[in-house]
Motif scaffolding. Sequence first.
Motif, PDB file in Angstrom:
ATOM      1  N   ARG A   1      -3.981 -16.370  45.215  1.00 20.21           N
ATOM      2  CA  ARG A   1      -4.655 -17.774  44.910  1.00 20.21           C
ATOM      3  C   ARG A   1      -4.902 -17.710  43.255  1.00 20.21           C
ATOM      4  O   ARG A   1      -5.872 -16.947  42.892  1.00 20.21           O
ATOM      5  CB  ARG A   1      -5.541 -18.312  45.630  1.00 20.21           C
ATOM      6  CG  ARG A   1      -5.729 -19.956  45.216  1.00 20.21           C
ATOM      7  CD  ARG A   1      -6.516 -20.347  46.066  1.00 20.21           C
ATOM      8  NE  ARG A   1      -8.161 -20.048  45.682  1.00 20.21           N
ATOM      9  CZ  ARG A   1      -9.254 -20.466  46.073  1.00 20.21           C
ATOM     10  NH1 ARG A   1      -9.161 -21.394  47.053  1.00 20.21           N
ATOM     11  NH2 ARG A   1     -10.360 -20.043  45.782  1.00 20.21           N
TER      12      ARG A   1
ATOM     13  N   THR B   1      -4.704 -23.867  53.430  1.00 22.00           N
ATOM     14  CA  THR B   1      -5.119 -22.501  53.109  1.00 22.00           C
ATOM     15  C   THR B   1      -4.074 -21.741  52.377  1.00 22.00           C
ATOM     16  O   THR B   1      -2.930 -22.207  52.514  1.00 22.00           O
ATOM     17  CB  THR B   1      -5.356 -21.763  54.451  1.00 22.00           C
ATOM     18  OG1 THR B   1      -4.288 -21.667  55.143  1.00 22.00           O
ATOM     19  CG2 THR B   1      -6.567 -22.346  54.950  1.00 22.00           C
ATOM     20  N   TRP B   2      -4.418 -20.574  51.528  1.00 24.20           N
ATOM     21  CA  TRP B   2      -3.515 -20.086  50.689  1.00 24.20           C
ATOM     22  C   TRP B   2      -2.691 -18.861  51.862  1.00 24.20           C
ATOM     23  O   TRP B   2      -3.582 -18.504  52.702  1.00 24.20           O
ATOM     24  CB  TRP B   2      -4.221 -19.351  49.611  1.00 24.20           C
ATOM     25  CG  TRP B   2      -3.178 -19.005  48.403  1.00 24.20           C
ATOM     26  CD1 TRP B   2      -2.609 -17.691  48.336  1.00 24.20           C
ATOM     27  CD2 TRP B   2      -2.499 -19.793  47.563  1.00 24.20           C
ATOM     28  NE1 TRP B   2      -1.719 -17.605  47.206  1.00 24.20           N
ATOM     29  CE2 TRP B   2      -1.739 -18.853  46.856  1.00 24.20           C
ATOM     30  CE3 TRP B   2      -2.708 -21.022  47.145  1.00 24.20           C
ATOM     31  CZ2 TRP B   2      -0.911 -19.280  45.596  1.00 24.20           C
ATOM     32  CZ3 TRP B   2      -1.940 -21.428  46.066  1.00 24.20           C
ATOM     33  CH2 TRP B   2      -1.306 -20.925  45.212  1.00 24.20           C
ATOM     34  N   TRP B   3      -1.665 -18.449  51.333  1.00 20.18           N
ATOM     35  CA  TRP B   3      -0.859 -17.314  52.222  1.00 20.18           C
ATOM     36  C   TRP B   3      -1.354 -15.931  51.905  1.00 20.18           C
ATOM     37  O   TRP B   3      -1.898 -15.800  51.065  1.00 20.18           O
ATOM     38  CB  TRP B   3       0.528 -17.464  52.306  1.00 20.18           C
ATOM     39  CG  TRP B   3       1.083 -17.777  50.561  1.00 20.18           C
ATOM     40  CD1 TRP B   3       0.829 -16.780  49.664  1.00 20.18           C
ATOM     41  CD2 TRP B   3       1.128 -18.943  49.731  1.00 20.18           C
ATOM     42  NE1 TRP B   3       1.305 -17.194  48.261  1.00 20.18           N
ATOM     43  CE2 TRP B   3       1.523 -18.554  48.392  1.00 20.18           C
ATOM     44  CE3 TRP B   3       1.262 -20.273  50.155  1.00 20.18           C
ATOM     45  CZ2 TRP B   3       1.833 -19.429  47.485  1.00 20.18           C
ATOM     46  CZ3 TRP B   3       1.546 -21.139  49.153  1.00 20.18           C
ATOM     47  CH2 TRP B   3       1.909 -20.812  47.795  1.00 20.18           C
ATOM     48  N   ALA B   4      -1.195 -15.113  52.799  1.00 21.12           N
ATOM     49  CA  ALA B   4      -1.486 -13.748  52.529  1.00 21.12           C
ATOM     50  C   ALA B   4      -0.330 -13.282  51.326  1.00 21.12           C
ATOM     51  O   ALA B   4       0.726 -13.688  51.304  1.00 21.12           O
ATOM     52  CB  ALA B   4      -1.062 -12.834  53.813  1.00 21.12           C
TER      53      ALA B   4
ATOM     54  N   HIS C   1       2.913 -11.988  52.478  1.00 24.70           N
ATOM     55  CA  HIS C   1       3.553 -12.908  53.243  1.00 24.70           C
ATOM     56  C   HIS C   1       4.968 -12.709  53.212  1.00 24.70           C
ATOM     57  O   HIS C   1       5.738 -12.852  52.152  1.00 24.70           O
ATOM     58  CB  HIS C   1       3.256 -14.577  53.017  1.00 24.70           C
ATOM     59  CG  HIS C   1       3.981 -15.509  53.859  1.00 24.70           C
ATOM     60  ND1 HIS C   1       3.560 -15.680  55.202  1.00 24.70           N
ATOM     61  CD2 HIS C   1       5.192 -16.219  53.520  1.00 24.70           C
ATOM     62  CE1 HIS C   1       4.534 -16.679  55.481  1.00 24.70           C
ATOM     63  NE2 HIS C   1       5.308 -16.969  54.517  1.00 24.70           N
TER      64      HIS C   1
ATOM     65  N   LEU D   1       6.665 -20.542  51.696  1.00 24.96           N
ATOM     66  CA  LEU D   1       5.481 -21.526  51.706  1.00 24.96           C
ATOM     67  C   LEU D   1       5.286 -22.035  50.404  1.00 24.96           C
ATOM     68  O   LEU D   1       5.799 -21.543  49.394  1.00 24.96           O
ATOM     69  CB  LEU D   1       4.189 -21.170  52.204  1.00 24.96           C
ATOM     70  CG  LEU D   1       4.233 -20.409  53.618  1.00 24.96           C
ATOM     71  CD1 LEU D   1       2.997 -19.797  53.988  1.00 24.96           C
ATOM     72  CD2 LEU D   1       4.641 -21.436  54.825  1.00 24.96           C
TER      73      LEU D   1
ATOM     74  N   SER E   1       2.584 -24.365  47.681  1.00 25.90           N
ATOM     75  CA  SER E   1       1.291 -25.302  47.387  1.00 25.90           C
ATOM     76  C   SER E   1       1.946 -26.292  46.482  1.00 25.90           C
ATOM     77  O   SER E   1       2.247 -25.904  45.423  1.00 25.90           O
ATOM     78  CB  SER E   1       0.642 -24.248  46.614  1.00 25.90           C
ATOM     79  OG  SER E   1      -0.589 -25.003  46.059  1.00 25.90           O
TER      80      SER E   1
ATOM     81  N   ALA F   1       2.028 -25.373  52.574  1.00 28.82           N
ATOM     82  CA  ALA F   1       0.845 -24.812  52.979  1.00 28.82           C
ATOM     83  C   ALA F   1      -0.686 -25.252  52.545  1.00 28.82           C
ATOM     84  O   ALA F   1      -1.405 -25.468  53.473  1.00 28.82           O
ATOM     85  CB  ALA F   1       1.038 -23.284  52.800  1.00 28.82           C
ATOM     86  N   ASN F   2      -0.420 -25.996  51.461  1.00 28.03           N
ATOM     87  CA  ASN F   2      -1.845 -26.406  50.992  1.00 28.03           C
ATOM     88  C   ASN F   2      -1.611 -27.401  49.876  1.00 28.03           C
ATOM     89  O   ASN F   2      -0.458 -27.505  49.233  1.00 28.03           O
ATOM     90  CB  ASN F   2      -2.827 -25.355  50.546  1.00 28.03           C
ATOM     91  CG  ASN F   2      -2.181 -24.483  49.595  1.00 28.03           C
ATOM     92  OD1 ASN F   2      -2.043 -24.906  48.208  1.00 28.03           O
ATOM     93  ND2 ASN F   2      -1.742 -23.387  49.972  1.00 28.03           N
TER      94      ASN F   2
ATOM     95  N   SER G   1       5.283 -18.999  47.584  1.00 26.86           N
ATOM     96  CA  SER G   1       5.003 -17.657  48.145  1.00 26.86           C
ATOM     97  C   SER G   1       6.071 -16.571  47.584  1.00 26.86           C
ATOM     98  O   SER G   1       7.317 -17.202  47.084  1.00 26.86           O
ATOM     99  CB  SER G   1       4.965 -17.415  49.445  1.00 26.86           C
ATOM    100  OG  SER G   1       6.417 -17.893  50.270  1.00 26.86           O
TER     101      SER G   1
END
Length: 860
Positions: free
Chosen positions: A601, A611-614, A617, A622, A624, A655-656, A674
Motif C-alpha cells: 500500500r 483492505t489492501w491485498w497481500a 497476491h 484486484l 483500489s 478491493a478497497n 494488484s
Amino acid sequence: MHGVLPTPSQRRARPPLGLAFRFALREMRGGLRGFYVFIACIALGVAAISGVASVSRALVEGIAAEGTSILGGDLSARLIHRTAEPDELAWLESLGDLSRVATLRGMARAPDSGEQTLVELKAVDGAYPLYGELRLAGGGDLAGALAPRDGVHGIVVEPELLVRLGLERGDMITLGRASLRIADTLAAEPDRLSDGINFGPRMIASDAALEETGLVQPGSLVRWLYRVRLPAGTSSAAVEALAEEANRRFPLAGWRVQSRAEAAPGLQRNITRLAQFLTLVGLTALVVGGVGVANAVRSYLDAKRPVIATFRCLGADGDFVFRVYLIQILCLAGLGIAAGLVLGALIPFVAAGFIAAVLPIKAIASVYPAELGLGVLYGGLTALAFALWPLGRAHDVPPSLLFRDDASATRAWPRKRYLAATAAAVLVLAGLAVALSGDLRISLTYVGATAVVFVLLTLIARGIMAGARRLPHPRGAELRLALANIHRPGALTPSVVLSLGLGLSLLVALALIDGNLRRELGTTVTANAPSFFFLDVQQSEREAFDALLAREAPGATIDGAPMLRGRIAAVNGVPSEEVAVPEGGRWVLNGDRGVTYAGERPASAELTEGTWWAPDHDGTPLVSFEAGAGAGLGLKIGDTITVNVLGREITAEIANFRRVEWESLAINFVMVFSPNTFAGAPHTHLRTLAYADGGGEARELALLKTLSQAFPTVTAVRVKDAIQQVNSLVEQLAVAIRAAASITLIASVLVLGGALAAGHRHRVYDAVILKTLGATRGRLIASFSLEYAILGLVTAVFAVIAGALAASFVLVEIMNAGFAFLPVTAFGAALAALVLTVGFGLMGTWQVLGRKPAPVLRNL
C-alpha cells in the motif's frame, strides 16, 4: 363607451379590455418618468441571459461547422501506446483516405546554449491534413518544410519555441536522440483544438523524424490518431453508423472513435457548463432587478393615486384599475425586453473577436431566435412575478384614503387571486431555471438558495426596523433621524436590504470562488507540488535514472510508480457508454486514464473502505479505486471494473477505496491494481522529484540540462510551467466571472436608485420641513448617510455569510476543490460594492436636498 368609464348602473357589466388598453396608452403619453430603472433592470437581465446563450450557441455552431477540420477527418480512431493492428488498419483504409498522426511530449534542446523546454510533438504522414489548411509563416508547404536536407529532417514550430530557446529559422534543435532543422514557424494548425490542453509549444515533424528521435519505446505515452476522409456526400448518420461499427467490429481494440459531429466534446461540455453557470448569474441579476421592478411599480402607483381615485369615483372597479396598470407595466416591460434583446443579439458579434484571441476556433456570430426567446421568457416572467403584488394591492385602495393622501389603511396583502398569480409566475420562473439548467442538482440548489435568501433578507429587514424602533433615542439629531427613517411607515428598508443583499451575496460568492482557485494554484498547489514529473522512464534505464537523480539532487524527495494508460471499458459488465451515472461522475469514463500497480500500500494511500491485498497476491486481479470517483459511479466493494490496456481487456474486482489529495500534484491514480494484473505488459515508469527547500530556478534548470544529456528520451515536466499554463486558463475564466459580477453590480446600483426613487416624494417633504425648521444640507446628508451605512453594513455582513456558503458549495460540491474563507477578499468585495452602490444612492439624495421649500409647502 368610447373613452368613458361605465356608469354605476353598468358596473355589473365588465368594461371591455379595449377600453382598458385605451386608458393605459393615453396615460402613458406623459412619458416614461419613473420607469427608467424598471426598463434598465429588465433590459440588463434579458441582455445577460440571451447574450450568454447566443455566445454559447455561436461557439457550438462554430465547432460543428469546422468539425472535420478540428477532428482532422470525418472519422478518427485514437489509440494509446500502440499502433493499429493490420486488420484494424485495413478496415480503416477501406473507408476512404487515411492519415496517421502521433502526438507525444518531449524535451527540445538548443545544441549551442543548452537551453531546453517541453514541447508538444506531432508527427504526421504525407496525407496530413485531410481537412483544413496548415499555414506556415514563410508561405511554403508542409511537405517541403519537413523534407530532409543533407540527411537532416526539417520541422516546423510555434514562434514561442524560438523565443524560449533563443533560436531562429534554419537553426538546429535536438529532440531525443535526433538533430533536426527548424524549417519554418506555424501560422495556423487546423486540428489544434482536438488536442486538449498543451503544456508546451507545438512542434510538427515527419514520421521518419519521429523514428529517429527514439522517443517511441514500448510503453511510451504516445497517442496514435487515425483520421479518415470519407467519400464526398457521406451523411452524418452514415458517419455515426461507421463509428458504431468500428467498436462492434473490433471490441477489444480499446480505441476511442469519434465522428465529425463530436470533434471537441470536452470543449463543448465546458462551454455548456460555463453557459449554464453564467445564465444562472444573469438570472440572479434579473432577480435583483426584479426588486427594482417592484420598487418602480410601487413608486409609479404612489404617484398615480389621484388618477386612480378619479377612476374609482367615476365608477371604475378595482379590476379595471388593475388591468389598466397591468397593461402599462407589460408595455414598459416589453420596452425593456426589446432593449435587452437588441443588446443580447449584438453580444455574439462583439464577443467573436475576443473568443478568437482565446480559442483557435471561429465563433459563428448570428442572431439566434431560440436563445433570444429564452431572454424574453425570463424577462417577462420576472416582470410579472415582481409587479403583480404591488398592482394587486392597488386594487383595494379606497378613494377616500387616496384623496386624503393617506395609505395607512391599505391592505398589507393583495387578494388571493393576485397572490396566486404571483406564486404561479414565481413557480414558472423557477421551473424554467431548473428545466433549462442541464444539471438538476445545481439548479434546484440555486432556486432553493434564492428563495431562502429572499426570506432571510425580508426577515433581516424587519429585524432592522424592529431594532431601530426599540433603540433608545440617541442625542445626536443626525443619528436619531437616521434611525427614524429606517423604521418609519413606508420606509425604504425592505427594498434596500433586498437589492443590496442579493447583489452583494453573489459578488462575494464570485470573489471567493475566484480567490480560492487562485489560492489553490498559486499557494497550496505550488507549496505541496513536486518540482518535476519525469515521464517515459524505460525499465532498462530506471535504476541508472534514479541513481542520477539521487546524485544530482541530494536531499530531494524522489517518488515513482509504473505507468500505463487505459480506458474503462465496462462497469460490472455493462459497457461504459451504457452506464447511467450522474454528470459529476461521467468524467471517469470519458477518455483514457493513467493506471498503475503496487504490491504494498502506498504511504500516501488512506483507505476509506476495504483492505489492501497481500504483496504476493496471485488470484483474481484486484483494484483500489479513488473514493470520490467511486462514489460518483455508485461503486461498492466487490464490484468489477474492466479496463482496456494495449488492446487487452482486463477485469478486476474492487478491493478497497482510498482518499486522494489531487491538489498535492503528487503521483496519484484513480485506479491502482494488484501487480499480477499487468504481468508481462510493456510499460514505462513515472518519477517525481521535490526539493526540500523548493529548489530554485537555477538548480532546476541545471538538473534539466544534466538529465536531458544523459537520458534524452525521458520527458521532464517542470511543475511551475504547467501551473502557469493552468493559471492562464483560470485567468480567462475569471474574465467571464468578473463580467457576470459587474452585471450584478450594475443591477444593484439600478435597483438602489429605484428604491430611492420610490421614496423620493416623502424624502422631499422631509427635507423641506427640516430645512424650514433650520436643518442644514450638511446635517441632512449626514443623516441619510448614516441611514444607508447602517442598512448597508448589516446587509454586507449577511452577504459575506451567504456568499461564503454559496462559494463553498460551488467549490466543494461542483468543482471538487477545497474551500477556505478569505476574509480580505470577502469583506473587500462587499465593502467596495457597498461604497459604490450607496455612493450612487446618495447622489440622488443630493438632488432631493436642493428642492426649494416654497413650492412644496404650498402643496402640502
